[in-house]
Enzyme design. Structure first.
Site, PDB file in Angstrom:
ATOM      1  CD  GLU A  35      -2.841   1.346   0.349  1.00  0.00           C
ATOM      2  OE1 GLU A  35      -2.992   0.428  -0.474  1.00  0.00           O
ATOM      3  OE2 GLU A  35      -3.464   2.426   0.303  1.00  0.00           O
ATOM      4  CE1 TYR A  36       5.999   5.143   2.727  1.00  0.00           C
ATOM      5  CE2 TYR A  36       7.213   3.896   1.057  1.00  0.00           C
ATOM      6  CZ  TYR A  36       7.107   4.992   1.901  1.00  0.00           C
ATOM      7  OH  TYR A  36       8.087   5.952   1.906  1.00  0.00           O
ATOM      8  CB  SER A  82      33.565  16.287  22.569  1.00  0.00           C
ATOM      9  OG  SER A  82      34.597  16.975  23.212  1.00  0.00           O
ATOM     10  CB  ILE A  83      30.363  14.730  26.765  1.00  0.00           C
ATOM     11  CG1 ILE A  83      29.859  13.939  25.559  1.00  0.00           C
ATOM     12  CG2 ILE A  83      29.313  15.676  27.269  1.00  0.00           C
ATOM     13  CD1 ILE A  83      28.571  13.235  25.850  1.00  0.00           C
ATOM     14  CD  GLU A 119      20.647  11.752  26.157  1.00  0.00           C
ATOM     15  OE1 GLU A 119      21.238  12.259  25.209  1.00  0.00           O
ATOM     16  OE2 GLU A 119      19.617  12.231  26.659  1.00  0.00           O
ATOM     17  CE  LYS A 121      30.459   9.092  24.179  1.00  0.00           C
ATOM     18  NZ  LYS A 121      30.784   8.830  22.797  1.00  0.00           N
ATOM     19  CG  ASP A 123      30.440   3.332  18.736  1.00  0.00           C
ATOM     20  OD1 ASP A 123      31.054   4.393  18.532  1.00  0.00           O
ATOM     21  OD2 ASP A 123      30.988   2.223  18.830  1.00  0.00           O
ATOM     22  CE1 TYR A 229      15.966   6.061  18.178  1.00  0.00           C
ATOM     23  CE2 TYR A 229      17.931   4.731  18.528  1.00  0.00           C
ATOM     24  CZ  TYR A 229      16.556   4.839  18.377  1.00  0.00           C
ATOM     25  OH  TYR A 229      15.782   3.713  18.427  1.00  0.00           O
ATOM     26  CE  LYS A 320      34.202   6.646  25.054  1.00  0.00           C
ATOM     27  NZ  LYS A 320      35.076   6.307  23.937  1.00  0.00           N
ATOM     28  CB  CYS A 418      47.656 -34.360  13.609  1.00  0.00           C
ATOM     29  SG  CYS A 418      47.244 -33.889  15.307  1.00  0.00           S
ATOM     30  CB  CYS A 421      49.471 -37.335  17.183  1.00  0.00           C
ATOM     31  SG  CYS A 421      48.258 -37.561  15.879  1.00  0.00           S
ATOM     32  CB  CYS A 436      43.934 -35.340  13.962  1.00  0.00           C
ATOM     33  SG  CYS A 436      44.971 -36.701  14.517  1.00  0.00           S
ATOM     34  CB  CYS A 442      45.691 -37.731  18.299  1.00  0.00           C
ATOM     35  SG  CYS A 442      45.941 -35.960  18.327  1.00  0.00           S
TER      36      CYS A 442
HETATM   37  S1  IVH Z   1      25.635  15.039  23.941  1.00  0.00           S
HETATM   38  C1  IVH Z   1      27.303  19.145  24.608  1.00  0.00           C
HETATM   39  N1  IVH Z   1      24.488  12.715  23.920  1.00  0.00           N
HETATM   40  O1  IVH Z   1      29.443  11.426  21.810  1.00  0.00           O
HETATM   41  C2  IVH Z   1      27.082  17.683  24.579  1.00  0.00           C
HETATM   42  N2  IVH Z   1      26.501  12.962  22.709  1.00  0.00           N
HETATM   43  O2  IVH Z   1      31.914  13.412  22.880  1.00  0.00           O
HETATM   44  C3  IVH Z   1      27.114  17.145  23.217  1.00  0.00           C
HETATM   45  N3  IVH Z   1      27.187  10.921  21.514  1.00  0.00           N
HETATM   46  O3  IVH Z   1      30.426  13.588  19.387  1.00  0.00           O
HETATM   47  C4  IVH Z   1      26.984  15.686  23.075  1.00  0.00           C
HETATM   48  N4  IVH Z   1      25.491   9.697  22.130  1.00  0.00           N
HETATM   49  O4  IVH Z   1      28.564  12.123  18.740  1.00  0.00           O
HETATM   50  C5  IVH Z   1      25.528  13.437  23.496  1.00  0.00           C
HETATM   51  N5  IVH Z   1      23.299  10.707  23.953  1.00  0.00           N
HETATM   52  C6  IVH Z   1      24.345  11.436  23.532  1.00  0.00           C
HETATM   53  C7  IVH Z   1      25.321  10.891  22.688  1.00  0.00           C
HETATM   54  C8  IVH Z   1      26.405  11.692  22.310  1.00  0.00           C
HETATM   55  C9  IVH Z   1      26.595   9.723  21.420  1.00  0.00           C
HETATM   56  C10 IVH Z   1      28.469  11.264  20.874  1.00  0.00           C
HETATM   57  C11 IVH Z   1      28.405  12.523  20.060  1.00  0.00           C
HETATM   58  C12 IVH Z   1      29.599  13.337  20.487  1.00  0.00           C
HETATM   59  C13 IVH Z   1      30.302  12.458  21.454  1.00  0.00           C
HETATM   60  C14 IVH Z   1      30.597  13.250  22.696  1.00  0.00           C
END
Ligand code: IVH
Length: 687
Positions: A35-36, A82-83, A119, A121, A123, A229, A320, A418, A421, A436, A442
Site C-alpha cells: 500500500e505504501y 564533545s563530552i 541516555e 551513548k 556509537d 537518534y 563508557k 596433525c 601427533c 586428525c 593423538c
Molecule cells: S551530547 C554538549 N548525547 O558522543 C554535549 N553525545 O563526545 C554534546 N554521543 O560527538 C553531546 N550519544 O557524537 C551526546 N546521547 C548522547 C550521545 C552523544 C553519542 C556522541 C556525540 C559526540 C560524542 C561526545
C-alpha cells in the site's frame, strides 16, 4: 493543472511522510508495504507529469542530488562540543560526576539530589540538522566543532529523518543534534548481501555510518541502512525551549524526530549507577552498538549555570563501557586440535583490550570462515568480544594488508599432518572441519578416546569414568586404550581417592573387558561416523577384524547402510598406521572375541546399481523413491555421470534428463521403477 491535482500531491506527501514516520521512527507501520509503494508510485507519477508540484520536502526527493566534487564547509552557529568521558567500569564514574556537579553548584550535603537525564551513548557519527521554517535545510558533520561539512544530500537519504517537522507552526530555526548510526541487524543483512553479490562488506557499523555520510555520491549513502537518534539541540530561533533536557527530547519526538526510548530521568548518583548497570546488562541485546551511557543535568537552567570548561559542558558526562570491538594485527594463524580431532584455526593476535579483557587469540572456526573473511597472517583485523562470547575476528581491514600480500591461508597446506601427533589430516566432503585421523593415538584426543573406549556400550569397563581418565592421562600412565591393559595394581593404587579395594575392582573390570564381541570392539575404536549399529553391521558382514582391516572403501560400501562417507571414514581410520598399531597392541594385550563366519545379507534386487532422481514423480516423493531404492540395495546419487545406471525421471525433469540422454543412460518413469522394485523382478534383472 487543476487545483485538485496539487491538493492530491500535498495529501500524498503528507500520507507518505506519516507512514515513513510510523515505519522508520516508531517501527510500527499502519499499512502493508504494498500500500505504501502504491502511494509512493502515485506521487512519483504526479510529480513526473507536473514537475512544478515537486517540493524540497517531498519524500520522492530523498535521493536526487548529483555526486559532489567536495563537501562545502559549514560554520556551526553554536559550536558542537564533545563530552568528558569517564572510562572506569565501576559506579564511581557516576559518583565522581555527581560530586563535581554539586561542588560547582555549591550545594550542601543536605540539599536534595540532582535530577539527571540518562541516555545511551550511540556509537556513530554526530550530525547537526538545521530546520528552517520546519524544512530540513542543512545537515552538517561535527568537524572540529566550529566548522563541519555540508552532508545534506546524504542525510536526506536517511528515512527516519523527517524532511519537514510535524507541526503546523514550525519555529523559524531549529537545529537538532544527534547520531547517525547503522543498527546491527541491518549491518549484518547489508554485509550478507554484499558478500553474496561480490561487493565489499562494511568493516563495522560505526565505520559504515561515518563512511556512508562522507560519500560524495548520495546514491551510495542511500543504499546504506543508516539510522538516526536525536540527543540535543544547537541554534534555535522562535522556539520555546522546554525547561528540561528530558522535556526537550520529548518535544523533538513530538516534532517527528527519532528519539531513543532507552532513556530515564533519575535522582542523584544512585539513579545514575542503576541506569549504567541496567544498560550494561542489556547492552548486547540492544539492536545497535553503544559505547556507554550519557548523564546530563536535567534542568536547562542548571546547565546554563554550570557552563563549559575547555570545550566540554560541565553538566554532561559520558560513562563508557569497555569497547567490544578493537583493531589489532594477526601475528600468526595456528591450529588447535580438539578432543574430537577437529583442527580449529586460531588467530594469534597482538594483545588488545576488548570486551573488558585482554585478548590475544581469536577462533577462526574453520577453513570456510577463513575463506569468507579472507584473513591472512599480518592482516589488520577487527576483533569483537561481546558479553561472554569467545573473541572473534569479524572483519579484515583490507587496505592495511602488508605488501607484498601474504598468501591466502590454507589449513591443509600448512598442516598436512596433525600438529599434535603427526597423523594424517583430512577433510571429508560435506564437513566443515579438518580432522586428525589418529583417533586412538593423538594426545589431543586421548581422554575422549579412552572415555569412549571404556563406555558401557563399547568395552564396558566399569568404574572408568571422567575423573579417572583425567588422572590416568595427566599422570602419563595411559596414552592409548592398549595401555589400559598394561596397568598394574601399584600404578592404580597411587591414584587419588583410590583405595586398594577400588584399585583391584578397576583392574578386574579392565580384565573382564578383554572378552568382548567384534561389534563392541569396532564401536570402541571411536571411528568417526561409526555408531553402534554400523559397528554391528560391519562385524556381521566381515566376521573378523582382519577382513575388516583388509577392506577398501569400495568393499566397505557393500555393507548394508554403509555409504561413501562412512566407508571413507573407516578406510581413513585404518589407513593411519598409528591407529593400526594400537589395534594390534590391543589384540596382543589379550582383547579377544569369538570369530564368526561372515554373514552377508542377500544382495538386494538393485545391488550395485546407481540411480539418479529428477523431476516430480506422480505418486512417490523423492525421499520415498530414494528409501525404496536403497532398501533394495541400490544407490542414489545426486548427479548424472557415466557411472549412473538409471535415471528416474518425473514431470518437469530438466538438465539431468538431457545429460542422461546424451550419455545413453536408461531412463525410467515411476511405473518402470516400481517394476524393478517388485519382488518377482528380483533375480530377473540382468546385472
Ligand atoms: S551530547 C554538549 N548525547 O558522543 C554535549 N553525545 O563526545 C554534546 N554521543 O560527538 C553531546 N550519544 O557524537 C551526546 N546521547 C548522547 C550521545 C552523544 C553519542 C556522541 C556525540 C559526540 C560524542 C561526545
Amino acid at each position: 493543472m487543476s487545483q485538485g491535482i496539487a491538493e492530491r500531491a500535498r495529501l500524498l506527501r503528507e500520507q507518505i511522510n506519516h507512514h515513513n514516520y510510523r515505519y522508520y521512527v516508531l517501527d510500527n507501520p499502519e499499512i502493508p508495504d504494498a500500500e505504501y509503494d502504491r502511494l509512493y508510485r502515485e506521487l512519483e507519477a504526479l510529480e513526473a507529469a507536473h514537475p512544478q508540484l515537486v517540493t524540497p520536502d517531498s519524500p520522492t526527493r530523498r535521493v536526487g542530488g548529483k555526486p559532489l566534487e567536495s563537501f562545502a564547509p559549514v560554520a556551526h552557529r553554536v559550536p558542537m562540543l564533545s563530552i568528558h568521558t569517564e572510562t572506569d567500569i565501576e559506579a564511581s564514574g557516576a559518583l565522581n560526576f555527581d560530586a563535581r556537579v554539586r561542588r560547582e553548584l555549591k550545594l550542601k550535603d543536605s540539599d536534595p539530589p540532582i535530577e539527571y537525564a540518562c541516555e545511551l551513548k550511540f556509537d556513530g557519527l554526530a550530525i547537526n540538522l538545521r530546520y528552517e521554517q520546519g524544512v530540513l535545510a542543512l545537515a552538517a558533520t561535527r568537524g572540529d566543532g566550529e566548522t563541519g561539512e555540508d552532508v545534506t544530500q546524504n542525510v536526506r537519504t536517511i528515512r527516519c529523518i523527517p524532511l519537514r517537522l510535524d507541526t503546523p507552526s514550525p519555529p523559524p530555526v531549529l537545529e537538532v543534534r544527534g547520531e547517525v548510526f547503522i543498527p546491527r541487524p541491518d549491518f549484518e543483512r547489508y554485509n550478507e548481501k554484499q558478500r553474496e553479490s561480490g561487493g565489499t562488506p562494511l568493516v563495522n557499523p560505526r565505520n559504515g555510518a561515518a563512511g556512508s555520510i562522507r560519500q560524495l555520491d548520495p546514491a551510495i549513502a542511500a543504499q546504506r541502512p543508516l539510522s538516526f537518534y536525536a540527543y540535543g539541540i544547537g541554534e534555535t530561533a522562535g522556539w520555546e525551549t522546554p525547561a528540561s533536557h528530558s522535556g526537550l527530547l520529548d518535544a523533538l519526538r513530538e516534532l517527528g524526530l527519532p528519539v531513543s526510548g532507552e532513556r530515564a530521568v533519575v535522582q542523584g548518583p544512585q539513579g545514575l549507577a542503576a541506569f549504567h548497570d541496567d544498560i550494561g546488562r542489556r547492552r548486547d541485546s540492544l539492536p545497535f552498538d553503544i559505547d556507554g551511557v550519557v548523564y546530563k543535568v536535567n534542568s536547562l537552567a542548571l546547565q546554563a549555570k554550570l557552563g563549559f570548561v575547555s570545550r566540554e559542558p560541565r553538566w554532561a558526562v559520558a560513562h563508557k563501557f569497555p569497547p567490544e570491538e578493537e583493531l589489532t594485527v594477526v601475528e600468526a594463524i595456528e591450529v588447535q586440535v580438539g578432543r574430537t580431532g577437529a583442527l580449529t584455526p586460531v588467530a594469534r593476535l597482538k594483545p588488545v583490550f576488548v570486551g573488558g579483557v585482554t585478548v590475544s587469540n581469536a577462533t577462526l572456526h574453520n577453513q570456510d570462515e577463513i575463506d569468507r573473511l579472507d584473513v591472512r597472517e599480518g592482516d589488520s583485523v577487527v576483533v569483537r568480544r561481546a558479553g561472554d562470547v569467545i573473541p572473534e575476528v569479524v572483519a579484515v581491514v583490507k587496505d592495511r594488508r602488508p605488501q607484498p600480500e601474504p598468501a591466502r591461508f590454507q589449513i591443509l597446506q600448512r598442516y598436512p599432518a596433525c600438529p599434535v601427533c603427526g597423523s594424517h589430516v583430512m577433510r571429508q566432503p560435506g564437513e566443515a572441519a579438518i580432522r586428525c585421523s589418529g583417533g586412538l593415538y593423538c594426545p589431543a584426543q586421548r581422554k575422549q578416546a579412552l572415555l569412549h573406549f571404556a563406555s558401557r556400550r563399547a568395552m564396558d569397563i566399569e568404574g572408568l569414568g571422567e575423573k579417572l581418565v583425567d588422572q590416568l592421562v595427566d599422570l602419563g600412565l595411559v596414552r592409548t586404550p592398549a595401555e589400559l591393559y598394561k596397568l598394574g595394581v601399584a600404578k592404580v593404587a597411587n591414584l587419588e581417592r583410590m583405595a586398594e579395594k577400588s584399585a583391584a575392582n578397576l583392574l578386574a573390570a579392565i580384565e573382564k573387558s578383554k572378552r568382548t564381541t567384534l561389534a563392541r570392539f569396532i564401536f570402541a575404536l571411536g571411528i568417526r561416523n561409526v555408531g553402534e549399529t554400523t559397528a554391528k553391521d560391519l562385524a556381521r558382514h566381515f566376521g573378523s577384524l582382519d577382513a575388516l582391516l583388509a577392506a577398501d572403501a569400495d568393499t566397505l560400501m557393500q555393507v548394508p547402510d554403509v555409504g561413501p562417507v562412512v566407508a571413507e571414514s573407516i578406510a581413513q581410520f585404518f589407513a593411519e598406521p598409528h591407529n593400526r598399531e594400537v589395534v594390534e597392541q590391543l589384540r596382543a594385550g589379550g582383547v579377544s572375541w569369538p570369530e564368526t563366519a561372515p554373514q552377508r545379507k542377500p544382495l538386494g534386487a538393485l545391488a550395485g546399481k546407481t540411480f539418479v532422481l529428477t523431476g516430480t514423480l506422480p505418486n512417490m516423493t523423492r525421499d520415498e523413491a530414494k528409501d525404496r531404492i536403497e532398501a533394495a540395495g541400490g544407490k542414489v546419487a545426486g548427479s548424472v555421470s557415466k557411472k549412473t545406471d538409471y535415471l528416474v525421471a518425473g514431470a518437469e525433469a530438466g538438465s539431468k534428463l538431457l545429460k542422461a540422454q546424451e550419455l545413453g543412460i536408461a531412463i525410467l518413469d515411476e511405473e518402470a521403477l516400481l517394476g524393478l522394485l517388485r519382488p518377482e523382478a528380483q533375480g530377473k534383472l540382468d546385472f
